[in-house]
Scaffold this motif. Structure first.
Motif, PDB file in Angstrom:
ATOM      1  N   PHE A   5       0.820  -1.198   0.000  1.00 33.82           N
ATOM      2  CA  PHE A   5       0.000   0.000   0.000  1.00 33.82           C
ATOM      3  C   PHE A   5       0.864   1.263   0.000  1.00 33.82           C
ATOM      4  O   PHE A   5       0.418   2.330   0.421  1.00 33.82           O
ATOM      5  CB  PHE A   5      -0.925   0.006   1.220  1.00 33.82           C
ATOM      6  N   LEU A   8      -0.110   5.221  -0.455  1.00 34.41           N
ATOM      7  CA  LEU A   8      -1.532   5.421  -0.220  1.00 34.41           C
ATOM      8  C   LEU A   8      -1.776   5.912   1.211  1.00 34.41           C
ATOM      9  O   LEU A   8      -1.018   5.601   2.121  1.00 34.41           O
ATOM     10  CB  LEU A   8      -2.303   4.124  -0.457  1.00 34.41           C
ATOM     11  N   ALA A  10      -4.449   6.019   4.398  1.00 39.26           N
ATOM     12  CA  ALA A  10      -5.559   5.243   4.946  1.00 39.26           C
ATOM     13  C   ALA A  10      -6.009   5.839   6.271  1.00 39.26           C
ATOM     14  O   ALA A  10      -5.183   6.281   7.079  1.00 39.26           O
ATOM     15  CB  ALA A  10      -5.138   3.787   5.147  1.00 39.26           C
ATOM     16  N   LEU A  27      -1.310  -2.056   7.851  1.00 38.92           N
ATOM     17  CA  LEU A  27      -1.231  -1.045   6.792  1.00 38.92           C
ATOM     18  C   LEU A  27       0.082  -0.273   6.871  1.00 38.92           C
ATOM     19  O   LEU A  27       0.729   0.000   5.856  1.00 38.92           O
ATOM     20  CB  LEU A  27      -2.415  -0.087   6.899  1.00 38.92           C
ATOM     21  N   ASP A  78      -7.120   7.543   0.485  1.00 40.81           N
ATOM     22  CA  ASP A  78      -7.371   6.553  -0.557  1.00 40.81           C
ATOM     23  C   ASP A  78      -8.129   5.352  -0.021  1.00 40.81           C
ATOM     24  O   ASP A  78      -8.816   4.652  -0.770  1.00 40.81           O
ATOM     25  CB  ASP A  78      -6.041   6.063  -1.155  1.00 40.81           C
ATOM     26  N   LEU A  79      -8.006   5.125   1.290  1.00 38.37           N
ATOM     27  CA  LEU A  79      -8.573   3.934   1.924  1.00 38.37           C
ATOM     28  C   LEU A  79      -9.225   4.333   3.242  1.00 38.37           C
ATOM     29  O   LEU A  79      -8.739   5.219   3.940  1.00 38.37           O
ATOM     30  CB  LEU A  79      -7.479   2.895   2.204  1.00 38.37           C
ATOM     31  N   GLY A 129     -11.072   4.671  -4.814  1.00 36.65           N
ATOM     32  CA  GLY A 129     -10.841   4.407  -3.399  1.00 36.65           C
ATOM     33  C   GLY A 129     -11.526   3.143  -2.966  1.00 36.65           C
ATOM     34  O   GLY A 129     -12.309   2.544  -3.712  1.00 36.65           O
ATOM     35  N   SER A 130     -11.225   2.725  -1.745  1.00 38.50           N
ATOM     36  CA  SER A 130     -11.849   1.534  -1.174  1.00 38.50           C
ATOM     37  C   SER A 130     -12.209   1.800   0.274  1.00 38.50           C
ATOM     38  O   SER A 130     -11.392   2.316   1.044  1.00 38.50           O
ATOM     39  CB  SER A 130     -10.911   0.322  -1.264  1.00 38.50           C
ATOM     40  N   ILE A 131     -13.452   1.453   0.629  1.00 38.38           N
ATOM     41  CA  ILE A 131     -13.957   1.617   1.990  1.00 38.38           C
ATOM     42  C   ILE A 131     -14.382   0.251   2.510  1.00 38.38           C
ATOM     43  O   ILE A 131     -15.076  -0.494   1.804  1.00 38.38           O
ATOM     44  CB  ILE A 131     -15.157   2.576   2.025  1.00 38.38           C
ATOM     45  N   LEU A 223      -9.410  -3.852   0.729  1.00 44.84           N
ATOM     46  CA  LEU A 223      -8.803  -2.548   0.460  1.00 44.84           C
ATOM     47  C   LEU A 223      -7.950  -2.567  -0.802  1.00 44.84           C
ATOM     48  O   LEU A 223      -7.807  -1.543  -1.466  1.00 44.84           O
ATOM     49  CB  LEU A 223      -7.928  -2.113   1.646  1.00 44.84           C
ATOM     50  N   SER A 224      -7.416  -3.714  -1.132  1.00 41.51           N
ATOM     51  CA  SER A 224      -6.420  -3.811  -2.194  1.00 41.51           C
ATOM     52  C   SER A 224      -7.042  -3.969  -3.575  1.00 41.51           C
ATOM     53  O   SER A 224      -8.227  -4.275  -3.729  1.00 41.51           O
ATOM     54  CB  SER A 224      -5.499  -5.009  -1.927  1.00 41.51           C
TER      55      SER A 224
END
Length: 244
Positions: A5, A8, A10, A27, A78-79, A129-131, A223-224
């Protein structure tokens, strides 16, 4: 699980203990710049020593105004991992207004608020993005004395799908992980009755409770980019509980 990561940013809520704390550590180890949110400053102090360079933010997410003040200017992300929760164990007939309001303000309303803050930033920057919302198996299976908590997690299931639907056009994925009892401090409180704990384990095909690491690995996967086509879904980390 080895994922990269690097570069990025988070944000992890409920970062002081248990699943949240181990998620921050994972992370951080994988190269992310992490903002760790907790209402307990002592936990953030010790976590900062373990993970030099993280940004600690101490705030009670049950307080809308304080959360806006603390996170409104947190910067681009981003996360996001929405992990903060309270589990107030009361028999249904004994749940008070205060219990109900506290459960929903922390477990659900804060997910709304923090996700709005982070998603707006992603959209303004034009980045994907990822949540990940940390839910629970009790969203699907009721446990004694967890009516309020279970209700918040059941609502989170629909919220996760709604967020995935509305944020998908902006390339923002939203998923949940649904662990069964995990032997964190919160999980040990839920399974403190030896007979109840024995019956739970007997129902699991794998005859065990999930480890914190199992949940963290599922969070990292979601997340990835390895879950690039997964959104609006929930990963069951239940040792097969719902299969029995």
């Amino acid at each position: 699980m080895q994922l990269n990561f690097s570069g990025l940013r988070a944000l992890v809520t409920g970062a002081g203990k248990g699943i949240g704390r181990d998620t921050v550590k994972a992370l951080h180890a994988s190269g992310a710049r992490v903002v760790a949110v907790s209402r307990t400053n002592a936990d953030l102090v010790s976590l900062s020593k373990e993970c030099p360079g993280i940004k600690p933010v101490c705030v009670d997410l049950g307080d809308w105004e304080a959360t806006e003040k603390a996170l409104g200017g947190v910067g681009p992300m981003d996360l996001l991992v929405n992990n903060a929760a309270v589990a107030l164990m009361r028999p249904f007939l004994e749940v008070t207004k205060e219990d109900f309001d506290r459960s929903f303000s922390v477990n659900l309303r804060a997910v709304f608020q923090v996700s709005q803050i982070v998603a707006r930033g992603m959209i303004n920057r034009g980045v994907p993005g990822s949540i990940v919302n940390v839910s629970s198996m009790v969203a699907h299976v009721p446990f004694p004395s967890l009516a309020a908590y279970s209700s918040t997690k059941g609502a989170m299931t629909t919220l996760t799908k709604s967020m995935a639907l509305e944020l998908g056009p902006y390339k923002i994925r939203v998923n949940s992980v649904n662990p069964m009892v995990v032997l964190t401090a919160m999980g040990q409180k839920v399974s403190a009755d030896p007979e109840f704990s024995r019956k739970l384990k007997e129902r699991h095909p794998l005859k065990k409770f999930a480890e914190v690491e199992d949940v963290v690995n599922s969070i990292l996967f979601l997340l990835s980019d390895r879950s690039a086509s997964t959104s609006g879904s929930g990963i069951l980390v239940d040792a097969g509980y719902l299969a029995s």
